[in-house]
Design a protein around this motif. Structure first.
Motif, PDB file in Angstrom:
ATOM      1  N   GLY A 153       0.602  -1.076  -0.237  1.00 35.74           N
ATOM      2  CA  GLY A 153       0.051   0.048  -0.154  1.00 35.74           C
ATOM      3  C   GLY A 153       0.964   1.176   0.030  1.00 35.74           C
ATOM      4  O   GLY A 153       0.419   2.499   0.263  1.00 35.74           O
ATOM      5  N   TRP A 154       2.163   1.007  -0.586  1.00 31.24           N
ATOM      6  CA  TRP A 154       2.750   2.353  -0.281  1.00 31.24           C
ATOM      7  C   TRP A 154       2.585   3.163  -1.581  1.00 31.24           C
ATOM      8  O   TRP A 154       2.929   4.384  -1.668  1.00 31.24           O
ATOM      9  CB  TRP A 154       4.514   1.979  -0.519  1.00 31.24           C
ATOM     10  N   ASP A 155       2.004   2.854  -2.698  1.00 27.48           N
ATOM     11  CA  ASP A 155       1.519   3.302  -3.999  1.00 27.48           C
ATOM     12  C   ASP A 155       0.166   2.901  -4.488  1.00 27.48           C
ATOM     13  O   ASP A 155      -0.075   1.806  -3.979  1.00 27.48           O
ATOM     14  CB  ASP A 155       2.673   3.360  -4.949  1.00 27.48           C
ATOM     15  N   HIS A 156      -0.375   3.414  -4.993  1.00 25.17           N
ATOM     16  CA  HIS A 156      -1.945   3.251  -5.397  1.00 25.17           C
ATOM     17  C   HIS A 156      -1.841   3.496  -6.952  1.00 25.17           C
ATOM     18  O   HIS A 156      -1.385   4.448  -7.410  1.00 25.17           O
ATOM     19  CB  HIS A 156      -2.999   4.077  -5.007  1.00 25.17           C
ATOM     20  N   VAL A 157      -2.590   2.854  -7.626  1.00 23.67           N
ATOM     21  CA  VAL A 157      -2.943   3.096  -8.933  1.00 23.67           C
ATOM     22  C   VAL A 157      -3.656   4.323  -9.498  1.00 23.67           C
ATOM     23  O   VAL A 157      -4.807   4.280  -8.872  1.00 23.67           O
ATOM     24  CB  VAL A 157      -3.588   1.753  -9.532  1.00 23.67           C
TER      25      VAL A 157
END
Length: 130
Positions: free
Chosen positions: A123-127
């Motif tokens: 969950g460090w980055d999201h689309v």
């Protein structure tokens, strides 16, 4: 990707096709020095936007000074990352010299793929949603 492939072909050329073939340490040294010469001026003179409150444009040197003033222990992580990068390049270049640039290029992309997968998994980055 193209620049990475060209770099690996040059490394293979250093090891095999020159009059005096270079070992892995010499190859890393000969590739590192031009990179330092080309990238060092950018650290001091190229400003880019930062998302810190009250700051608009900063050079990398200014960012490093702010970080060093706030918590000097963070500089240790910069030095450790340099040692890890040196180890990675030594491993990659020895792989290139023993096998082929094509095989090394494919295997060197593994860390990028793993970084993307881990950033989404934890969950460090999201689309982005468009």
């Amino acid at each position: 990707v193209i620049c990475s492939a060209v770099e690996l072909v040059i490394v293979k050329t250093f090891a095999t096709d020159m009059d005096c073939s270079l070992n892995v340490f010499d190859t890393v040294l000969y590739v590192t020095m031009p990179a330092i010469a080309f990238l060092t001026p950018l650290v001091f003179f190229f400003s880019h936007s930062v998302t810190w409150p009250g700051r608009d444009l900063m050079t990398d040197w200014e960012v490093m000074n702010v970080i060093a003033n706030n918590d000097p222990r963070c500089i240790v992580f910069v030095l450790i990352s340099g040692v890890l990068a040196l180890g990675y390049n030594l491993l990659l270049y020895s792989f290139v010299q023993q096998l082929s640039p094509c095989a090394a290029a494919i295997s060197s992309q593994f860390n990028k793929i793993l970084a993307v997968v881990l950033s989404f998994a934890f969950g460090w980055d999201h689309v982005p949603s468009y």
